[in-house]
Design a protein around this motif. Structure first.
Motif, PDB file in Angstrom:
ATOM      1  N   THR A  49       0.852  -1.189   0.000  1.00 45.37           N
ATOM      2  CA  THR A  49       0.000   0.000   0.000  1.00 45.37           C
ATOM      3  C   THR A  49       0.888   1.238   0.000  1.00 45.37           C
ATOM      4  O   THR A  49       1.969   1.220   0.595  1.00 45.37           O
ATOM      5  CB  THR A  49      -0.926   0.010   1.232  1.00 45.37           C
ATOM      6  OG1 THR A  49      -1.733  -1.181   1.216  1.00 45.37           O
ATOM      7  CG2 THR A  49      -1.840   1.230   1.252  1.00 45.37           C
TER       8      THR A  49
ATOM      9  N   SER B 248      -2.177   1.249  -8.414  1.00 47.24           N
ATOM     10  CA  SER B 248      -3.545   1.021  -8.881  1.00 47.24           C
ATOM     11  C   SER B 248      -4.549   1.579  -7.884  1.00 47.24           C
ATOM     12  O   SER B 248      -4.397   1.405  -6.672  1.00 47.24           O
ATOM     13  CB  SER B 248      -3.801  -0.483  -9.065  1.00 47.24           C
ATOM     14  OG  SER B 248      -2.845  -1.056  -9.926  1.00 47.24           O
ATOM     15  N   LYS B 249      -5.563   2.253  -8.430  1.00 45.36           N
ATOM     16  CA  LYS B 249      -6.611   2.831  -7.573  1.00 45.36           C
ATOM     17  C   LYS B 249      -7.888   2.971  -8.373  1.00 45.36           C
ATOM     18  O   LYS B 249      -7.891   3.563  -9.462  1.00 45.36           O
ATOM     19  CB  LYS B 249      -6.165   4.203  -7.045  1.00 45.36           C
ATOM     20  CG  LYS B 249      -7.165   4.871  -6.086  1.00 45.36           C
ATOM     21  CD  LYS B 249      -6.615   6.209  -5.621  1.00 45.36           C
ATOM     22  CE  LYS B 249      -7.593   6.940  -4.700  1.00 45.36           C
ATOM     23  NZ  LYS B 249      -7.696   6.265  -3.397  1.00 45.36           N
ATOM     24  N   GLU B 250      -8.969   2.398  -7.852  1.00 45.61           N
ATOM     25  CA  GLU B 250     -10.306   2.542  -8.442  1.00 45.61           C
ATOM     26  C   GLU B 250     -10.321   2.229  -9.935  1.00 45.61           C
ATOM     27  O   GLU B 250     -10.879   2.961 -10.747  1.00 45.61           O
ATOM     28  CB  GLU B 250     -10.827   3.963  -8.189  1.00 45.61           C
ATOM     29  CG  GLU B 250     -10.997   4.280  -6.708  1.00 45.61           C
ATOM     30  CD  GLU B 250     -11.373   5.732  -6.460  1.00 45.61           C
ATOM     31  OE1 GLU B 250     -11.374   6.510  -7.440  1.00 45.61           O
ATOM     32  OE2 GLU B 250     -11.665   6.066  -5.303  1.00 45.61           O
TER      33      GLU B 250
ATOM     34  N   SER C  31      -4.571   2.200 -13.351  1.00 49.62           N
ATOM     35  CA  SER C  31      -3.220   1.764 -13.029  1.00 49.62           C
ATOM     36  C   SER C  31      -2.216   2.640 -13.764  1.00 49.62           C
ATOM     37  O   SER C  31      -2.382   2.909 -14.965  1.00 49.62           O
ATOM     38  CB  SER C  31      -3.002   0.298 -13.434  1.00 49.62           C
ATOM     39  OG  SER C  31      -3.843  -0.560 -12.688  1.00 49.62           O
TER      40      SER C  31
ATOM     41  N   TYR D 292      -4.735  -1.514   1.253  1.00 48.88           N
ATOM     42  CA  TYR D 292      -5.669  -0.863   0.331  1.00 48.88           C
ATOM     43  C   TYR D 292      -6.686  -1.861  -0.220  1.00 48.88           C
ATOM     44  O   TYR D 292      -7.876  -1.547  -0.326  1.00 48.88           O
ATOM     45  CB  TYR D 292      -4.908  -0.204  -0.820  1.00 48.88           C
ATOM     46  CG  TYR D 292      -5.823   0.422  -1.845  1.00 48.88           C
ATOM     47  CD1 TYR D 292      -6.453   1.647  -1.582  1.00 48.88           C
ATOM     48  CD2 TYR D 292      -6.100  -0.209  -3.054  1.00 48.88           C
ATOM     49  CE1 TYR D 292      -7.327   2.220  -2.507  1.00 48.88           C
ATOM     50  CE2 TYR D 292      -6.961   0.352  -3.976  1.00 48.88           C
ATOM     51  CZ  TYR D 292      -7.573   1.564  -3.697  1.00 48.88           C
ATOM     52  OH  TYR D 292      -8.439   2.115  -4.606  1.00 48.88           O
TER      53      TYR D 292
ATOM     54  N   ALA E 164      -9.086   5.201   2.251  1.00 48.52           N
ATOM     55  CA  ALA E 164      -9.349   4.883   0.847  1.00 48.52           C
ATOM     56  C   ALA E 164      -9.152   6.097  -0.048  1.00 48.52           C
ATOM     57  O   ALA E 164      -8.752   5.961  -1.211  1.00 48.52           O
ATOM     58  CB  ALA E 164     -10.773   4.345   0.698  1.00 48.52           C
TER      59      ALA E 164
ATOM     60  N   SER F  66      -5.002   6.610  -0.260  1.00 46.41           N
ATOM     61  CA  SER F  66      -4.070   5.514  -0.523  1.00 46.41           C
ATOM     62  C   SER F  66      -4.397   4.756  -1.795  1.00 46.41           C
ATOM     63  O   SER F  66      -5.432   4.986  -2.443  1.00 46.41           O
ATOM     64  CB  SER F  66      -4.016   4.556   0.669  1.00 46.41           C
ATOM     65  OG  SER F  66      -5.283   3.984   0.913  1.00 46.41           O
ATOM     66  N   ALA F  67      -3.507   3.842  -2.173  1.00 50.07           N
ATOM     67  CA  ALA F  67      -3.666   3.024  -3.372  1.00 50.07           C
ATOM     68  C   ALA F  67      -2.832   1.760  -3.207  1.00 50.07           C
ATOM     69  O   ALA F  67      -1.997   1.677  -2.306  1.00 50.07           O
ATOM     70  CB  ALA F  67      -3.217   3.798  -4.609  1.00 50.07           C
ATOM     71  N   ARG F  68      -3.078   0.796  -4.081  1.00 56.02           N
ATOM     72  CA  ARG F  68      -2.241  -0.404  -4.075  1.00 56.02           C
ATOM     73  C   ARG F  68      -0.943  -0.106  -4.825  1.00 56.02           C
ATOM     74  O   ARG F  68      -0.945   0.538  -5.881  1.00 56.02           O
ATOM     75  CB  ARG F  68      -2.944  -1.567  -4.760  1.00 56.02           C
ATOM     76  CG  ARG F  68      -2.106  -2.864  -4.737  1.00 56.02           C
ATOM     77  CD  ARG F  68      -2.524  -3.861  -5.797  1.00 56.02           C
ATOM     78  NE  ARG F  68      -3.940  -4.089  -5.798  1.00 56.02           N
ATOM     79  CZ  ARG F  68      -4.690  -4.068  -6.899  1.00 56.02           C
ATOM     80  NH1 ARG F  68      -4.144  -3.840  -8.067  1.00 56.02           N
ATOM     81  NH2 ARG F  68      -5.986  -4.285  -6.833  1.00 56.02           N
TER      82      ARG F  68
END
Length: 270
Positions: free
Chosen positions: A82, A108-110, A113, A158, A259, A262-264
């Motif tokens: 994360t 990656s987020k929502e 990427s 995340y 959320a 943050s992101a992966r």
């Protein structure tokens, strides 16, 4: 006399029938004996439905093939952690071990990427990475750390936030450990698991009090504290936000705040 002759003829017929039965039994015994001693015809052996070594042949055929080391190099390991945004320019903080020695880094987020690059690695277990632009909100740090023993805080991977939010979020999932002191780390009582490395530790105001580093026991986690994280960012020219005012209401879900910032982060190692 005629009656006696009939009896004798019947006896002779019975004797012949008995002899025939004995001959058939002897022939059958010979055939069975030959079969038991390995003299059965090949055609008969071929009709056995399950050969003795058939299971062994099936097991051998199921063995996986060895990797071809002479071919093109392949990605051998993928590590998911994360990271969280610290300004509006795409800078992010994460754990050093989550992005060190990567062939490629992806954030990656929502459903989006983007490629990321490492800007700096700290002596402590934190790292500064950058993506083309910030996806979501930037984190806010406290001007002075206010976390005290037994304070409830929040830190989570995340990838675990989405299912958590589907159930209404969470106010907290960890406590500041009152029994442990560390000059560089915030010590937490937490059961967070894989993927949480680099996650922000949020206090009741939604401010970042630390960056998750590693687990030391089954329920004890170390996070690089906010003071060291801010010094690291300042040393590399990152203008982060500081404020002591709450970034969320006291009853709001800290999972939602996590959320949003943050992101992966995925490290692809070769």
């Amino acid at each position: 006399m005629h009656h006696s002759g009939s009896i004798s003829g019947g006896a002779a017929s019975a004797a012949r029938a008995g002899l025939l039965v004995r001959l058939v039994r002897i022939a059958c015994g010979i055939v069975i004996g030959c079969a038991l001693n390995g003299f059965a015809p090949r055609e008969a052996a071929a009709q056995v439905p399950f050969a003795l070594f058939q299971p062994a042949r099936q097991m051998e055929a199921a063995k996986p093939l060895a990797r071809d080391v002479t071919g093109a190099p392949a990605i051998s390991q993928r590590l998911d952690g994360t990271a969280f945004f610290v300004d509006d320019l795409g800078h992010m903080l994460t754990a050093r071990h989550a992005v060190a020695d990567c062939g490629r880094i992806v954030v990656s987020k929502e459903g989006r990427s983007v490629a990321a690059r490492v800007v700096a690695l700290a002596a402590t277990d934190i790292a500064l990475i950058k993506v083309p632009r910030t996806l979501g909100l930037a984190a806010v740090f406290p001007r002075a750390s206010a976390s005290a023993a037994n304070d409830m805080v929040f830190a989570e991977a995340y990838d675990r936030l989405k299912p958590m939010l589907a159930h209404g979020g969470a106010l907290g999932n960890a406590f500041v450990d009152a029994t442990q002191r560390d000059p560089e780390h915030l010590v937490l009582r937490s059961n967070v698991t894989f993927g949480t490395s680099g996650a922000p530790v949020l206090d009741s105001r939604g401010l970042v009090e630390g960056v998750v580093s590693r687990r030391t026991t089954i329920d004890r986690v170390l996070a690089v504290d906010a003071a060291h994280a801010k010094s690291f960012l300042a040393a590399h020219g990152v203008r982060f936000q500081e404020d002591d005012r709450p970034q969320m209401s006291g009853t709001a879900s800290r999972a939602h705040r996590a959320a949003s910032i943050s992101a992966r982060v995925t490290c692809l190692q070769q």
